[in-house]
Scaffold this motif. Sequence first.
Motif, PDB file in Angstrom:
ATOM      1  N   GLU A  43       0.841  -1.186   0.000  1.00 19.57           N
ATOM      2  CA  GLU A  43       0.000   0.000   0.000  1.00 19.57           C
ATOM      3  C   GLU A  43       0.888   1.252   0.000  1.00 19.57           C
ATOM      4  O   GLU A  43       1.973   1.268   0.569  1.00 19.57           O
ATOM      5  CB  GLU A  43      -0.901   0.032   1.239  1.00 19.57           C
ATOM      6  N   LYS A  45       1.042   5.039   1.262  1.00 17.79           N
ATOM      7  CA  LYS A  45       0.438   6.012   2.166  1.00 17.79           C
ATOM      8  C   LYS A  45       1.411   7.173   2.366  1.00 17.79           C
ATOM      9  O   LYS A  45       2.622   6.971   2.457  1.00 17.79           O
ATOM     10  CB  LYS A  45       0.088   5.374   3.515  1.00 17.79           C
ATOM     11  N   ASN A  46       0.850   8.364   2.432  1.00 13.59           N
ATOM     12  CA  ASN A  46       1.640   9.567   2.695  1.00 13.59           C
ATOM     13  C   ASN A  46       2.782   9.731   1.694  1.00 13.59           C
ATOM     14  O   ASN A  46       3.899  10.119   2.057  1.00 13.59           O
ATOM     15  CB  ASN A  46       2.193   9.545   4.124  1.00 13.59           C
ATOM     16  N   SER A  69      -6.259  15.075   1.499  1.00 12.12           N
ATOM     17  CA  SER A  69      -7.062  14.570   2.611  1.00 12.12           C
ATOM     18  C   SER A  69      -7.341  13.074   2.501  1.00 12.12           C
ATOM     19  O   SER A  69      -7.939  12.489   3.400  1.00 12.12           O
ATOM     20  CB  SER A  69      -8.395  15.328   2.682  1.00 12.12           C
ATOM     21  N   SER A  70      -6.916  12.443   1.397  1.00 20.83           N
ATOM     22  CA  SER A  70      -7.196  11.015   1.190  1.00 20.83           C
ATOM     23  C   SER A  70      -6.328  10.123   2.068  1.00 20.83           C
ATOM     24  O   SER A  70      -6.675   8.961   2.298  1.00 20.83           O
ATOM     25  CB  SER A  70      -6.966  10.656  -0.276  1.00 20.83           C
ATOM     26  N   GLY A  71      -5.206  10.626   2.537  1.00 19.04           N
ATOM     27  CA  GLY A  71      -4.287   9.804   3.316  1.00 19.04           C
ATOM     28  C   GLY A  71      -3.212   9.151   2.473  1.00 19.04           C
ATOM     29  O   GLY A  71      -2.237   8.607   3.001  1.00 19.04           O
ATOM     30  N   TYR A  72      -3.364   9.182   1.161  1.00 19.00           N
ATOM     31  CA  TYR A  72      -2.369   8.591   0.277  1.00 19.00           C
ATOM     32  C   TYR A  72      -1.245   9.566  -0.057  1.00 19.00           C
ATOM     33  O   TYR A  72      -0.141   9.137  -0.406  1.00 19.00           O
ATOM     34  CB  TYR A  72      -3.019   8.129  -1.029  1.00 19.00           C
ATOM     35  N   GLN A  74       0.896  13.427   0.620  1.00 22.63           N
ATOM     36  CA  GLN A  74       1.201  14.602   1.417  1.00 22.63           C
ATOM     37  C   GLN A  74       2.017  15.574   0.557  1.00 22.63           C
ATOM     38  O   GLN A  74       2.862  15.161  -0.236  1.00 22.63           O
ATOM     39  CB  GLN A  74       1.954  14.248   2.697  1.00 22.63           C
ATOM     40  N   TYR A 134      -4.398   5.785  -7.655  1.00 24.66           N
ATOM     41  CA  TYR A 134      -5.048   6.445  -6.523  1.00 24.66           C
ATOM     42  C   TYR A 134      -5.539   7.834  -6.924  1.00 24.66           C
ATOM     43  O   TYR A 134      -6.691   8.209  -6.685  1.00 24.66           O
ATOM     44  CB  TYR A 134      -4.064   6.582  -5.359  1.00 24.66           C
ATOM     45  N   ASP A 168      -9.608  -0.792  -2.355  1.00 22.91           N
ATOM     46  CA  ASP A 168      -8.758   0.099  -1.552  1.00 22.91           C
ATOM     47  C   ASP A 168      -7.278  -0.236  -1.660  1.00 22.91           C
ATOM     48  O   ASP A 168      -6.450   0.377  -0.981  1.00 22.91           O
ATOM     49  CB  ASP A 168      -9.185   0.049  -0.086  1.00 22.91           C
TER      50      ASP A 168
END
Length: 369
Positions: A43, A45-46, A69-72, A74, A134, A168
Motif C-alpha cells: 500500500e 500512504k503519505n 485529505s485522502s491519506g495517500y 502529502q 489512486y 482500496d
Amino acid sequence: MDRFFAFVKKEFLHILRDQRTLLILFGLPFVQVLLFGFALTNEIKNATIAVLDNDHGAYSQQITNRLLSSGYFQLRENLRSYHDIEPAFRSGTVKMVVVFPARFTDDYAHGRQGQVQLLADASEQNTAISLTNYATAIIQGYAGEQIGQSGTLPMTVNVASRMVFNPDLKGAFVFVPGVMAMVLLLVSAMMTSVTIAREKETGTMDVLLVSPLNQGQILFGKVLPYLLLSFLNGCLIIALGVWLLGIPLNGSLPLLLAETLLFILLSLSLGLLISSLADSQLVAMFVSLVVLLMPTIFLSGFIFPIESMPRPLQLVSNIIPAKYFINIVKGVMIKGIGLRYLWKETAVLALMTIVLLGFTLKNLKPRLG
C-alpha cells in the motif's frame, strides 16, 4: 491401539515441553501476519507529491485538498514552473507531480473540459502505477460529484482504472494468503523433517523401530501432532486476517478449512520426504530452507507476479505447491468462488501429496525397515 495413542500423547507432551518449538509453532504465524499485514505492505500512504498549479482557481484548490485529505498523499512543495518538475524528481523527494493548466477553473465555469496531468517517477514502477491509480480514482470521484451540479464533466484524466475485489488496494489482501502458505509449509514440513532427522541422528529411531508399533504407526504418530497444530495455525491465521486485518471471507469456510488441511498434508509429505533423505538435523534444516522457503517466497506469486518472471521461472513455479494454495485462499476469501473454479488447483495439490507420499515410503522402507 492403546500403545499408539500413548505414543501420540508422548509426542504432544514432548512438543509442549519444548519452549522453542512452541515459539516457532505459535509465535511465527502471529509475527508473520502482523509483519506482512501492517509493516511489509504494498500500500502507498503519505507519498510525497508536488503541485504545479497554473490556475490558482477554486476547483484546482478543491482537487488538491481532496488528494491531500485522502491519506495517500502529502504535499512536499508547490512548484512554480515546468522547469521545476525534473529537479524535483531527480532529488528523490517527490514521487508524483499534479499539474493544473492555466484557466482550468475558467474552462469549467464556461462548460469546457479541462485536464489534470499526473506525472509520476517511474524509476519505481509499481509505486508510480499505484500513485496514478489512486490519484485518478480521487479526481474522477470529484468529477462525478460535479456532474450532478452542472451536467458537464469538469476535467479529464487520461487513465481509466477499476480495482476489482480490492478497491482500496490493501496490502493485507495480497500478503496474508502468502504468509499463510509460507507458515504452514515451514511449520509442517521443516518441523517434521527436523524432528525425525533428530531421532535418526540420536539413534532413538532405532529404539522406536524395535517397539511394538509398526513403521506406519511410528511415522503417523510423529506427524499427527504437527498435523493438528498446523491446522490450528491455519485457523489462527484466517482469524487474524479476517478480524484484525479486515480481509473478507466471501467464500465457504468449510471449503477453506478443507483446502488448508490438504495443503498441510502435502507439507507433511514434503517433510517426511526430506527426513528420509537427510541424516542430520542440520541437513534437514538446510534442505528445508533451500527447497521450501526460497521458492515459496520468490516463485509462488507471494511477492513477485509470476507473469512478470522469465519463461523458465514461470515453468518452475508450476511445481511450487504454495502457488496453488495461495490462489485457492485468494479465490475463497477474496473472490468468494468455490470448488467449481478451484478444482484444478485442488487436484494438483492432491496429486502432489500422493506422489510425495509414494516417494517417501519408497525411501523410508530400505532405510528404516
